[in-house]
Design a protein around this motif. Structure first.
Motif, mmCIF file in Angstrom:
data_model
loop_
_atom_site.group_PDB
_atom_site.id
_atom_site.type_symbol
_atom_site.label_atom_id
_atom_site.label_comp_id
_atom_site.label_asym_id
_atom_site.label_seq_id
_atom_site.Cartn_x
_atom_site.Cartn_y
_atom_site.Cartn_z
ATOM 1 N N TYR A 1 0.803 -1.217 0.000
ATOM 2 C CA TYR A 1 0.000 0.000 0.000
ATOM 3 C C TYR A 1 0.845 1.279 0.000
ATOM 4 O O TYR A 1 0.346 2.363 0.275
ATOM 5 C CB TYR A 1 -0.947 -0.001 1.208
ATOM 6 N N ASP A 2 2.125 1.134 -0.327
ATOM 7 C CA ASP A 2 3.034 2.276 -0.504
ATOM 8 C C ASP A 2 3.218 3.117 0.755
ATOM 9 O O ASP A 2 3.428 4.332 0.679
ATOM 10 C CB ASP A 2 2.547 3.182 -1.649
ATOM 11 N N ILE A 3 3.173 2.484 1.909
ATOM 12 C CA ILE A 3 3.530 3.171 3.155
ATOM 13 C C ILE A 3 5.022 3.013 3.419
ATOM 14 O O ILE A 3 5.676 3.925 3.916
ATOM 15 C CB ILE A 3 2.707 2.622 4.337
ATOM 16 N N LEU A 4 5.568 1.859 3.070
ATOM 17 C CA LEU A 4 7.016 1.628 3.118
ATOM 18 C C LEU A 4 7.572 1.658 1.702
ATOM 19 O O LEU A 4 6.922 1.185 0.766
ATOM 20 C CB LEU A 4 7.331 0.275 3.760
ATOM 21 N N GLU A 5 8.768 2.204 1.558
ATOM 22 C CA GLU A 5 9.387 2.272 0.235
ATOM 23 C C GLU A 5 10.199 1.031 -0.094
ATOM 24 O O GLU A 5 10.371 0.698 -1.264
ATOM 25 C CB GLU A 5 10.283 3.509 0.143
ATOM 26 N N ASN A 6 10.700 0.336 0.928
ATOM 27 C CA ASN A 6 11.503 -0.855 0.685
ATOM 28 C C ASN A 6 11.393 -1.808 1.864
ATOM 29 O O ASN A 6 10.876 -1.453 2.936
ATOM 30 C CB ASN A 6 12.969 -0.487 0.426
ATOM 31 N N LYS A 7 11.897 -3.008 1.687
ATOM 32 C CA LYS A 7 11.767 -4.062 2.691
ATOM 33 C C LYS A 7 12.566 -3.784 3.948
ATOM 34 O O LYS A 7 12.280 -4.348 5.011
ATOM 35 C CB LYS A 7 12.206 -5.399 2.091
ATOM 36 N N THR A 8 13.581 -2.941 3.859
ATOM 37 C CA THR A 8 14.424 -2.673 5.025
ATOM 38 C C THR A 8 13.886 -1.547 5.898
ATOM 39 O O THR A 8 14.428 -1.270 6.960
ATOM 40 C CB THR A 8 15.851 -2.305 4.575
ATOM 41 N N GLY A 9 12.815 -0.890 5.452
ATOM 42 C CA GLY A 9 12.255 0.211 6.229
ATOM 43 C C GLY A 9 11.578 -0.275 7.504
ATOM 44 O O GLY A 9 11.215 -1.451 7.634
#
Length: 307
Positions: free
Chosen positions: A138-146
């Protein structure tokens, strides 16, 4: 919407025009998994067969008029060009009946998926991988490491929320021309979503100033509905819808298609005219009744048209 007419007409319009079959989308909750796997196949060869199926699950006018809003789990694989041609000979109300009764279960299944995700968002620890996966979706995080914090969880809850079936049905009918558009036939595209990956379907009259845009294609009508809901729930163009939905929920007011349609001026270049058209369709076809609909506990039904 229970209308009887020539079996010969419906046999052509339904059995030869609708490619009905299995769908690969499966829900992840344990109960839903049981209902959505090992589907029951039902062969449809006439309007009598279809009405018999609807009657079996009390999915008909008589039951609806008594206040029953239970909808069976039904799916189909898509439509082809023969539907566009064959539906021309159908009475308008019959075409609408077929369209709405086959699309409503897809909207409800998509909402069921969203509610499952919403529970994960509400109850999972902030470092839970399943929560991060949804935040990425849902585009709240930009990448998996966030990393997530509580403010991001709140923002995510504004996005991971259901849409009124009345709105989904009206937009599907409008954008697909009642499933007669080339994009609906070739790629199960019921909502006219754009695709800039190069993998979509190219419009015949593409506007050069907008770049090499295409219309997204999907493996099934259900996948199209799910992608539409994700688009509404994550795209910045529809922030007004999400804000209004959150305000309505905070005030414990009904979230309806009529209300949310007023925020969709960015969905079409027609702007307010598009909004007015959606609201007129919802009112004329009494689609707000669908906002009280719910899925039955029957196992998934795959409609087939084998002779």
């Amino acid at each position: 919407m229970k209308i009887h007419f020539s079996a010969r007409t419906i046999a052509f319009a339904l059995t030869s025009c609708l490619f009905i079959g299995a769908c690969s989308d499966v829900l992840n909750s344990s109960k839903s998994e049981q209902l959505m796997t090992n589907p029951t196949e039902v062969n449809i060869t006439s309007i009598d067969d279809l009405n018999a199926l609807f009657d079996k699950y009390q999915y008909n006018d008589a039951s609806w008029d008594k206040g029953n809003r239970e909808v069976p789990r039904i799916t189909f694989a898509g439509v082809d060009e023969r539907w566009a041609e064959g539906s021309k000979s159908l009475p308008v109300e019959i075409k609408k009946m077929i369209f709405f009764r086959l699309m409503t279960p897809l909207a409800l299944v998509s909402n069921e998926n969203i509610l499952r995700e919403r529970e994960i968002v509400k109850n999972s620890p902030l470092d839970a991988e399943k929560l991060k996966k949804i935040a990425l979706k849902y585009d709240i995080l930009e990448n998996k490491t966030g990393n997530l914090d509580e403010s991001m969880r709140t923002a995510l809850l504004d996005r991971v929320d259901i849409l009124p079936p009345s709105l989904a049905l009206a937009q599907a009918a409008e954008e697909s021309g009642w499933a007669t558009s080339r994009f609906a036939q070739e790629g199960n595209a019921f909502f006219g979503q754009w695709d800039f990956s190069g993998n979509g379907m190219k419009p015949l009259n593409q506007r050069e100033e907008l770049g090499d845009y295409r219309v997204a294609r999907f493996d099934s009508p259900l996948a199209s509905v799910e992608a539409y809901m994700l688009n509404i729930n994550s795209n910045s163009s529809y922030l007004k819808l999400r804000v209004l939905r959150s305000k309505l929920r905070a005030k414990d007011k009904a979230v309806t298609g009529i209300k949310l349609a007023g925020t969709l001026d960015n969905y079409s270049e027609r702007g307010q005219d598009y909004i007015d058209g959606l609201r007129a369709m919802i009112r004329y076809n009494k689609l707000e009744q669908m906002d009280q609909a719910y899925l039955s506990d029957n196992k998934l039904i795959h409609l087939t048209t084998e002779k």
